[in-house]
Every structure is written in C-alpha cells, then in structure tokens.
Write a protein that holds these residues in place. Structure first.
Motif, PDB file in Angstrom:
ATOM      1  N   UNK A   1      18.589 -15.609-118.907  1.00 55.42           N
ATOM      2  CA  UNK A   1      19.266 -16.457-117.932  1.00 55.42           C
ATOM      3  C   UNK A   1      18.419 -16.521-116.669  1.00 55.42           C
ATOM      4  N   UNK A   2      18.586 -17.624-115.938  1.00 57.55           N
ATOM      5  CA  UNK A   2      17.794 -17.880-114.725  1.00 57.55           C
ATOM      6  C   UNK A   2      18.678 -18.656-113.750  1.00 57.55           C
ATOM      7  N   UNK A   3      19.769 -18.063-113.263  1.00 60.31           N
ATOM      8  CA  UNK A   3      20.638 -18.782-112.325  1.00 60.31           C
ATOM      9  C   UNK A   3      19.997 -18.927-110.956  1.00 60.31           C
ATOM     10  N   UNK A   4      20.545 -19.855-110.173  1.00 59.48           N
ATOM     11  CA  UNK A   4      20.101 -20.081-108.798  1.00 59.48           C
ATOM     12  C   UNK A   4      21.184 -19.582-107.847  1.00 59.48           C
ATOM     13  N   UNK A   5      20.744 -18.950-106.770  1.00 62.64           N
ATOM     14  CA  UNK A   5      21.671 -18.362-105.808  1.00 62.64           C
ATOM     15  C   UNK A   5      21.352 -18.889-104.416  1.00 62.64           C
ATOM     16  N   UNK A   6      22.370 -19.341-103.707  1.00 60.37           N
ATOM     17  CA  UNK A   6      22.177 -20.081-102.470  1.00 60.37           C
ATOM     18  C   UNK A   6      21.903 -19.215-101.257  1.00 60.37           C
ATOM     19  N   UNK A   7      21.047 -19.755-100.381  1.00 61.54           N
ATOM     20  CA  UNK A   7      20.791 -19.118 -99.092  1.00 61.54           C
ATOM     21  C   UNK A   7      21.330 -19.969 -97.941  1.00 61.54           C
ATOM     22  N   UNK A   8      21.982 -21.096 -98.267  1.00 65.12           N
ATOM     23  CA  UNK A   8      22.607 -21.918 -97.236  1.00 65.12           C
ATOM     24  C   UNK A   8      21.615 -22.755 -96.453  1.00 65.12           C
ATOM     25  N   UNK A   9      22.127 -23.454 -95.471  1.00 68.58           N
ATOM     26  CA  UNK A   9      21.293 -24.268 -94.605  1.00 68.58           C
ATOM     27  C   UNK A   9      21.012 -25.640 -95.189  1.00 68.58           C
ATOM     28  N   UNK A  10      20.254 -26.427 -94.447  1.00 66.19           N
ATOM     29  CA  UNK A  10      19.939 -27.799 -94.842  1.00 66.19           C
ATOM     30  C   UNK A  10      18.603 -27.919 -95.565  1.00 66.19           C
ATOM     31  N   UNK A  11      17.771 -26.923 -95.475  1.00 60.29           N
ATOM     32  CA  UNK A  11      16.437 -27.006 -96.075  1.00 60.29           C
ATOM     33  C   UNK A  11      16.508 -26.791 -97.574  1.00 60.29           C
ATOM     34  N   UNK A  12      15.526 -27.349 -98.277  1.00 60.50           N
ATOM     35  CA  UNK A  12      15.418 -27.147 -99.715  1.00 60.50           C
ATOM     36  C   UNK A  12      14.078 -26.497-100.032  1.00 60.50           C
ATOM     37  N   UNK A  13      13.970 -25.996-101.234  1.00 63.30           N
ATOM     38  CA  UNK A  13      12.782 -25.262-101.658  1.00 63.30           C
ATOM     39  C   UNK A  13      11.512 -26.064-101.411  1.00 63.30           C
ATOM     40  N   UNK A  14      10.468 -25.360-101.044  1.00 66.04           N
ATOM     41  CA  UNK A  14       9.133 -25.901-100.768  1.00 66.04           C
ATOM     42  C   UNK A  14       9.079 -26.689 -99.462  1.00 66.04           C
ATOM     43  N   UNK A  15      10.075 -26.494 -98.603  1.00 69.68           N
ATOM     44  CA  UNK A  15      10.001 -26.972 -97.229  1.00 69.68           C
ATOM     45  C   UNK A  15       9.780 -25.763 -96.318  1.00 69.68           C
ATOM     46  N   UNK A  16       9.035 -25.931 -95.211  1.00 68.38           N
ATOM     47  CA  UNK A  16       8.796 -24.784 -94.327  1.00 68.38           C
ATOM     48  C   UNK A  16      10.081 -24.105 -93.865  1.00 68.38           C
ATOM     49  N   UNK A  17      11.121 -24.895 -93.606  1.00 66.66           N
ATOM     50  CA  UNK A  17      12.373 -24.313 -93.124  1.00 66.66           C
ATOM     51  C   UNK A  17      13.046 -23.452 -94.185  1.00 66.66           C
ATOM     52  N   UNK A  18      12.743 -23.707 -95.467  1.00 66.10           N
ATOM     53  CA  UNK A  18      13.347 -22.867 -96.502  1.00 66.10           C
ATOM     54  C   UNK A  18      12.762 -21.460 -96.455  1.00 66.10           C
ATOM     55  N   UNK A  19      11.487 -21.353 -96.114  1.00 70.71           N
ATOM     56  CA  UNK A  19      10.910 -20.018 -95.940  1.00 70.71           C
ATOM     57  C   UNK A  19      11.664 -19.254 -94.853  1.00 70.71           C
ATOM     58  N   UNK A  20      12.014 -19.949 -93.770  1.00 66.50           N
ATOM     59  CA  UNK A  20      12.781 -19.309 -92.697  1.00 66.50           C
ATOM     60  C   UNK A  20      14.151 -18.852 -93.190  1.00 66.50           C
ATOM     61  N   UNK A  21      14.727 -19.628 -94.128  1.00 68.75           N
ATOM     62  CA  UNK A  21      16.069 -19.302 -94.631  1.00 68.75           C
ATOM     63  C   UNK A  21      16.061 -18.102 -95.566  1.00 68.75           C
ATOM     64  N   UNK A  22      14.883 -17.668 -96.009  1.00 75.77           N
ATOM     65  CA  UNK A  22      14.803 -16.575 -96.977  1.00 75.77           C
ATOM     66  C   UNK A  22      14.654 -15.206 -96.323  1.00 75.77           C
ATOM     67  N   UNK A  23      14.854 -15.145 -95.006  1.00 73.92           N
ATOM     68  CA  UNK A  23      15.009 -13.893 -94.281  1.00 73.92           C
ATOM     69  C   UNK A  23      16.180 -14.065 -93.324  1.00 73.92           C
ATOM     70  N   UNK A  24      16.693 -12.930 -92.861  1.00 70.56           N
ATOM     71  CA  UNK A  24      17.805 -12.987 -91.919  1.00 70.56           C
ATOM     72  C   UNK A  24      19.120 -12.615 -92.573  1.00 70.56           C
ATOM     73  N   UNK A  25      20.204 -12.604 -91.808  1.00 73.16           N
ATOM     74  CA  UNK A  25      21.497 -12.095 -92.305  1.00 73.16           C
ATOM     75  C   UNK A  25      22.020 -12.804 -93.549  1.00 73.16           C
TER      76      UNK A  25
END
Length: 383
Positions: free
Chosen positions: A331-355
């Motif tokens: 299995x390979x499910x996807x789990x959300x980190x929230x926010x408006x950015x999507x994968x392979x956008x610079x803002x998504x990297x920011x979303x992958x750290x923090x609370x």
C-alpha cells in the motif's frame, strides 16, 4: 486485545516523537539528490540502530540504500517492510516531503517493534534511494530485495489525505541533439542547429497530444539550449517523461513519442541520442484489504478522507513503489500536510516542517504501525 496492543504502539511512538521530528527536520535542512543521499540515509539508519535494529548499509551494492531488521524473517509468522525515501528535488529541496516519508517509516517500524516479538512479526525498514526519477526500488528489486516481505507499506505527504495510490506507469528519458556550431551571422550555412531540432520535436509532441488516449502524460524540460546567441547551438539536452495508465499502454506509446524526437533530428540534420534515466516505473497494484485497514486506522486517528476530487490528484503521481507492488502485497496511501501548496512547489517544502507536519508525522507512523499489526494478526501464522 488489539486495542491494548495499539495503545502500546502509541506509547512507544510517543517515546520517540522527539527523535522522529529531529530526523525529519535534519533531512529537510540538508536535502540530497537521488543516489547522493549519503548523510540522509545514514541519519535514518542511525535512528533505527539506536532502537535495536540491525542495519546493513550499503545494501545490495547500493551505497545509499540500507536494510534495518528486527526479528528473523525465516522464523517469523509475518514479515512487514516499511519503505523509506529520502531523496530531494533539484532546486526544490524536500518539496515532495520525503523527509516525512523516512521519519514516518522509521517511526512506524520502531513503534511496531514494541509488540512485534510476542506476535511473531519480523520488522524491516528498507531505505530506498533515488525515487525522484532514478528508480532506486527497481534496482533493489532486481538485486533480490523485498521478496521476503509479506507486506510493504509507506505513506507519502500530499496536500490532503487520499487512501489509494493510482500512479501512472512512466518512462524517464534524457534527450540529446548534437549538431554543428557556427557563427550565426557570418557562417550560418556551416551550422547544424541542435536547438531547431528540439523546437521541432516539442512542436510535434504538442500536436501529438490531441491524438493521445485520455490520461496519458508527455512532458519535459530543455536543460541545455545553447551557449551564445551568435553561435548556432551545437548541443541541446532535455529530460522528458512519458506516462500512461499501465505498463502495457506505456510500451505502446513510447514509439510514437520517440518519432517526434526523430522528426527533429531528420528536419534539422542533428544527431539524436535518447537514454533511459531509470527502468520504467509500473502502475500500482494496491492490496485492497490492507488499504481498507489503513484507512480505518487513519480515520480512528482523526484523519479525513472526505476531500474534493480536484484536491486529491497527487495519488496519480508515478512511483517506483508500483514495481514493488507487482511482487509483494503493498500500500502507498497519501497523508495530508494541509495548506494551499501542492507537491513540487517551493511552498510545499515549507509545509513539510512545522507543527502541522509534525502531527502528520505522528499520525502517519501510528497508522502504518497499526495497519501492519492488524494485517499481521489476520494473515500471520503465529500472530
């Protein structure tokens, strides 16, 4: 009984929360590209070793792959493998969240270890390099990895939670045209313009798209277009992906796209060289029963799969986990980190750290461990 076991898994995961967050942050702050993840793979392996796993690295001749084991697969009633990715994207760092993948898989394995021995479960974490176009899992497969597993699992960050992965099969190509340099004003007739070849090829691909089956993807970038405006380009290069619903459809499609590049060479006089950057990625063959278990466990943790369809399309991204799923239940499910950015956008990297990312990490590790437990209890010989 299962509730008590799951509570012990949670208690174990809570004890290592700080280690997992530190690991995720360390990978995020020091991104390494595919096949170069020496510090990243070592960091993940070190956390597992500190919690009692025996680590083999390099693994099967790949410097940045590793295998961490707890328990003996030959005597266990069930062997579960958590797959860890840790390569980053050129220029974008961890904008696909592989720092979280590695930490969730390590955390899930360590948490499951709290109950694994008494249930006859062998636990493995396999560090898989170069998912971003390098096909690390395919290289490992061809060297004998994964085949001893009864279940392979991992969770991938995305904007929202999506249970089922439906990735495209994909081919990765490096495309090169070689022409002849010449002064563009004084001696243009002496040149063979390698950039013209690329323009013709891309135009042909754009026209071909109208005739391609629904769902097929053809896309790429030109990474070298020439060196000076007054010199006819001698060499141009690019990276191109061809995606299709299945491996069978992909194989039938490739020749049509290749002819577009051949047209560029024919019209311009340049020489064409197409090189595969990795083995082809296959479509995913999801273990539906195990996925239903994961979804139920994720919901029990408060995860929400009721999301708009247009927000849930990350599950169409290609992955070399598809090749693993062809030989092992996976299995390979996807789990959300929230926010408006999507994968392979610079803002998504920011979303992958923090609370929020840290809560995703805790939930993902727990859901994976719970799922491995539930499936092992159903299918294992002694669990």
């Amino acid at each position: 009984m299962s509730d008590a076991l799951k509570q012990r898994i949670v208690a174990q995961r809570e004890r290592i929360d700080d280690d997992l967050v530190a690991l995720s942050n360390r990978l995020h702050g020091d991104p390494e590209l595919g096949w170069q993840e020496h510090r990243s793979s070592a960091a993940v392996a070190a956390v597992l070793a500190s919690h009692g796993f025996a680590v083999e690295q390099p693994y099967l001749g790949l410097e940045t792959a590793f295998r961490a084991t707890l328990g003996d697969p030959e005597s266990a009633g069930f062997t579960v493998g958590f797959l860890a990715e840790y390569d980053a994207l050129p220029g974008l760092g961890h904008a696909c969240g592989h720092n979280l993948i590695a930490a969730m898989s390590a955390g899930g394995a360590i948490a499951l270890a709290a109950v694994a021995d008494e249930l006859g479960i062998a636990v493995e974490v396999i560090g898989t390099p170069a998912e971003e176009g390098g096909g690390g899992k395919i290289e490992l497969l061809e060297r004998g990895a994964f085949t001893e597993l009864d279940l392979a699992l991992m969770a991938h960050p995305a904007p929202v939670d999506v249970a089922e992965a439906r990735p495209f099969a994909v081919a990765h190509w490096h495309v090169q045209f070689d022409g002849v340099a010449a002064h563009a004003a004084a001696y243009p007739e002496r040149g063979v313009n390698a950039n013209d070849a690329f323009i013709i090829a891309q135009t042909a691909i754009a026209l071909l798209r109208q005739q391609l089956p629904s769902g097929v993807r053809v896309h790429g970038v030109q990474t070298r277009g020439g060196e000076a405006p007054n010199a006819i380009p001698e060499r141009t290069e690019g990276r191109w992906y061809v995606r299709a619903e299945t491996m069978e459809q992909l194989l039938a499609l490739e020749s049509r796209v290749l002819r577009c590049f051949e047209a560029g060479a024919l019209a311009s006089g340049a020489k064409l060289t197409v090189t595969s950057e990795s083995k082809r990625y296959a479509e995913m063959r999801t273990d539906a029963e195990a996925l239903a278990v994961y979804r139920a466990n994720a919901v029990a943790l408060g995860r929400d799969f009721d999301v708009p369809p247009e927000a849930a399309t990350m599950n169409r991204a290609s992955t070399d986990m598809g090749n693993v799923s062809a030989v092992v239940d996976a299995i390979h499910p996807y789990i959300g980190v929230g926010g408006e950015a999507s994968n392979h956008q610079p803002a998504f990297a920011d979303a992958c750290v923090g609370p929020i990312a840290e809560q995703t990490l805790r939930d993902g590790a727990t859901a994976l461990a719970w799922t491995a437990l539930d499936v092992a209890r159903t299918r294992g010989h002694s669990a």
